[in-house]
Design a protein around this motif. Structure first.
Motif, PDB file in Angstrom:
ATOM      1  N   ARG A  23       0.832  -1.210   0.000  1.00 24.47           N
ATOM      2  CA  ARG A  23       0.000   0.000   0.000  1.00 24.47           C
ATOM      3  C   ARG A  23       0.865   1.259   0.000  1.00 24.47           C
ATOM      4  O   ARG A  23       0.567   2.234  -0.689  1.00 24.47           O
ATOM      5  CB  ARG A  23      -0.932   0.012   1.205  1.00 24.47           C
ATOM      6  N   LEU A  24       1.937   1.241   0.796  1.00 31.65           N
ATOM      7  CA  LEU A  24       2.842   2.391   0.849  1.00 31.65           C
ATOM      8  C   LEU A  24       3.495   2.623  -0.508  1.00 31.65           C
ATOM      9  O   LEU A  24       3.622   3.765  -0.959  1.00 31.65           O
ATOM     10  CB  LEU A  24       3.897   2.171   1.931  1.00 31.65           C
ATOM     11  N   SER A  25       3.878   1.553  -1.165  1.00 33.96           N
ATOM     12  CA  SER A  25       4.469   1.671  -2.500  1.00 33.96           C
ATOM     13  C   SER A  25       3.469   2.246  -3.489  1.00 33.96           C
ATOM     14  O   SER A  25       3.795   3.128  -4.287  1.00 33.96           O
ATOM     15  CB  SER A  25       4.938   0.294  -2.968  1.00 33.96           C
ATOM     16  N   VAL A  31       1.064   9.619  -5.145  1.00 37.08           N
ATOM     17  CA  VAL A  31       1.425  10.965  -4.682  1.00 37.08           C
ATOM     18  C   VAL A  31       2.454  11.593  -5.614  1.00 37.08           C
ATOM     19  O   VAL A  31       2.419  12.805  -5.869  1.00 37.08           O
ATOM     20  CB  VAL A  31       1.924  10.922  -3.220  1.00 37.08           C
ATOM     21  N   GLY A  32       3.352  10.775  -6.162  1.00 35.58           N
ATOM     22  CA  GLY A  32       4.308  11.296  -7.135  1.00 35.58           C
ATOM     23  C   GLY A  32       3.628  11.902  -8.347  1.00 35.58           C
ATOM     24  O   GLY A  32       3.991  12.984  -8.812  1.00 35.58           O
ATOM     25  N   TRP A  33       2.622  11.210  -8.872  1.00 38.11           N
ATOM     26  CA  TRP A  33       1.888  11.738 -10.022  1.00 38.11           C
ATOM     27  C   TRP A  33       1.104  12.989  -9.653  1.00 38.11           C
ATOM     28  O   TRP A  33       1.009  13.930 -10.446  1.00 38.11           O
ATOM     29  CB  TRP A  33       0.951  10.677 -10.595  1.00 38.11           C
ATOM     30  N   ALA A  37       1.565  16.668 -11.308  1.00 40.82           N
ATOM     31  CA  ALA A  37       0.434  17.372 -11.927  1.00 40.82           C
ATOM     32  C   ALA A  37       0.253  18.764 -11.321  1.00 40.82           C
ATOM     33  O   ALA A  37      -0.005  19.729 -12.049  1.00 40.82           O
ATOM     34  CB  ALA A  37      -0.837  16.547 -11.762  1.00 40.82           C
ATOM     35  N   VAL A  38       0.400  18.883 -10.003  1.00 36.97           N
ATOM     36  CA  VAL A  38       0.246  20.193  -9.354  1.00 36.97           C
ATOM     37  C   VAL A  38       1.338  21.151  -9.816  1.00 36.97           C
ATOM     38  O   VAL A  38       1.066  22.314 -10.139  1.00 36.97           O
ATOM     39  CB  VAL A  38       0.242  20.040  -7.816  1.00 36.97           C
ATOM     40  N   TYR A  39       2.585  20.673  -9.853  1.00 35.63           N
ATOM     41  CA  TYR A  39       3.674  21.543 -10.298  1.00 35.63           C
ATOM     42  C   TYR A  39       3.499  21.946 -11.761  1.00 35.63           C
ATOM     43  O   TYR A  39       3.749  23.099 -12.127  1.00 35.63           O
ATOM     44  CB  TYR A  39       5.026  20.859 -10.099  1.00 35.63           C
ATOM     45  N   PHE A  84       9.553  17.687 -10.868  1.00 38.98           N
ATOM     46  CA  PHE A  84      10.135  16.514 -11.504  1.00 38.98           C
ATOM     47  C   PHE A  84      11.034  15.752 -10.531  1.00 38.98           C
ATOM     48  O   PHE A  84      11.044  14.523 -10.518  1.00 38.98           O
ATOM     49  CB  PHE A  84      10.932  16.909 -12.752  1.00 38.98           C
ATOM     50  N   VAL A  85      11.779  16.474  -9.715  1.00 43.41           N
ATOM     51  CA  VAL A  85      12.655  15.819  -8.738  1.00 43.41           C
ATOM     52  C   VAL A  85      11.823  15.053  -7.711  1.00 43.41           C
ATOM     53  O   VAL A  85      12.133  13.897  -7.386  1.00 43.41           O
ATOM     54  CB  VAL A  85      13.575  16.854  -8.056  1.00 43.41           C
ATOM     55  N   TYR A  86      10.763  15.654  -7.196  1.00 42.38           N
ATOM     56  CA  TYR A  86       9.884  14.960  -6.255  1.00 42.38           C
ATOM     57  C   TYR A  86       9.230  13.747  -6.906  1.00 42.38           C
ATOM     58  O   TYR A  86       9.117  12.682  -6.295  1.00 42.38           O
ATOM     59  CB  TYR A  86       8.794  15.891  -5.718  1.00 42.38           C
ATOM     60  N   PHE A  87       8.800  13.906  -8.147  1.00 39.92           N
ATOM     61  CA  PHE A  87       8.170  12.808  -8.871  1.00 39.92           C
ATOM     62  C   PHE A  87       9.132  11.634  -9.025  1.00 39.92           C
ATOM     63  O   PHE A  87       8.779  10.485  -8.723  1.00 39.92           O
ATOM     64  CB  PHE A  87       7.704  13.302 -10.245  1.00 39.92           C
ATOM     65  N   ILE A  88      10.342  11.916  -9.474  1.00 42.01           N
ATOM     66  CA  ILE A  88      11.325  10.850  -9.661  1.00 42.01           C
ATOM     67  C   ILE A  88      11.674  10.199  -8.331  1.00 42.01           C
ATOM     68  O   ILE A  88      11.792   8.973  -8.234  1.00 42.01           O
ATOM     69  CB  ILE A  88      12.577  11.402 -10.374  1.00 42.01           C
ATOM     70  N   GLY A  89      11.809  10.996  -7.288  1.00 41.91           N
ATOM     71  CA  GLY A  89      12.117  10.447  -5.970  1.00 41.91           C
ATOM     72  C   GLY A  89      11.007   9.548  -5.446  1.00 41.91           C
ATOM     73  O   GLY A  89      11.272   8.447  -4.925  1.00 41.91           O
TER      74      GLY A  89
END
Length: 113
Positions: A23-25, A31-33, A37-39, A84-89
């Motif tokens: 579930r965490l994964s 949350v990454g997506w 999208a917000v950025y 993009f950095v948050y998304f990749i992380g």
């Protein structure tokens, strides 16, 4: 291929709950997506606002060169970079959790044989 015939038993000697890690994964990926999208939406709004203001002549000064115009736009090129950095992380965290689960499962399977 006898792997499909193995029965999966719940081993209670582990330090984590497998379903919780899954579930965490999944949530890290979602949350990454959302963050991306917000950025991107924020960036598109900022670029649209700048374009309208620039086209109306709000930012134009007498004697401006093409380099000056480009320098006014460069901060908008860097604005979506943290997203993009948050998304990749977050996507990396999601995949690393799944890899760790696979490693743990393979170690248990190898220990049974």
């Amino acid at each position: 291929m006898s792997e499909g015939k193995e029965t999966i038993s719940k081993f209670l000697g582990t330090y984590f709950d497998r379903d919780l890690v899954l579930r965490l994964s999944r949530w890290a990926g979602i949350v990454g997506w959302i963050v991306l999208a917000v950025y991107l939406a924020n960036w598109l709004g900022s670029v649209a606002q700048f374009s309208v203001q620039f086209a109306s002549g709000l930012f134009f000064q007498k004697g401006m060169s093409a380099v000056d115009v480009f320098n006014m736009f460069t901060p908008y090129l860097l604005q979506p970079l943290p997203g993009f950095v948050y998304f990749i992380g977050l996507q990396a965290v999601s995949q690393v959790l799944l890899v760790f689960l696979d490693i743990e499962d393979n170690l248990r399977r190898a220990a049974r044989k």
